[in-house]
Enzyme design. Sequence first.
Site, PDB file in Angstrom:
ATOM      1  N   HIS A  17       0.517  -0.890   0.286  1.00  0.00           N
ATOM      2  CA  HIS A  17      -0.176  -0.186   0.010  1.00  0.00           C
ATOM      3  C   HIS A  17       1.220   1.884  -0.197  1.00  0.00           C
ATOM      4  O   HIS A  17       2.022   1.049   0.130  1.00  0.00           O
ATOM      5  CB  HIS A  17      -1.030  -0.354   1.229  1.00  0.00           C
ATOM      6  N   GLU A  97      -1.794  -7.172   7.697  1.00  0.00           N
ATOM      7  CA  GLU A  97      -0.361  -6.991   8.163  1.00  0.00           C
ATOM      8  C   GLU A  97      -0.087  -7.279   9.236  1.00  0.00           C
ATOM      9  O   GLU A  97      -0.664  -7.651  10.421  1.00  0.00           O
ATOM     10  CB  GLU A  97       0.002  -5.886   8.494  1.00  0.00           C
TER      11      GLU A  97
END
Length: 200
Positions: A17, A97
């Site tokens: 990202h 994550e």
Amino acid sequence: MHARPNASLEAIYLLRHGETECNRAGRFDGRLDSPLTAKGVAEAKRQGRTLRSLIGPAEDFHIVSSPLGRAVHTARIVAEALARPDAEIETEKRLTEIDFGVWDGLTLKEIEQSFGAQWQERNKDRWSYRIPGGESYAMVARRVESWLRAAHGRLIVVTHGAVERVLRGSYAGMSEAEILSLDEPQDVLFRLEGGQVHRH
């Protein structure tokens, strides 16, 4: 280590990202939903343009994203660049994550001040040390490799720094130390194909 990808997995275009508010402030965002900055949006748009130039509209590629907001936002920007609808984006929790537990949202200085002993323990064994209330890299590797073994076809994957490192390393059969030494760029596209990792 090696996840032995599914034989039907043809290729993965892998990206992290764009920059988030936590990234800009030097904070661990882990499972927090820190939004993209203007720079992060620009990085995602640039990655989308790069993908478009490499694979065109990518109609035969499936888009998969971590469910965290910053990854989904990036995936939507990439999908727009490829003229693909948001509805085609699949979220996959195994690509979330690493969980930084009690360290989520803290800077390195704050961690060293409040959790100095634990930070030193982690530095002794970064792969296996489980962050209080969170995960170890070994735990991340187990879920990422589980996903990789089941993945198939041609994929565009949007995820996070730690997960991206583990995914690249596992695909290429790297050692734990080699995986931990990999970088975590937010403006680079990786192509995983034929057991090799290529940088674009």
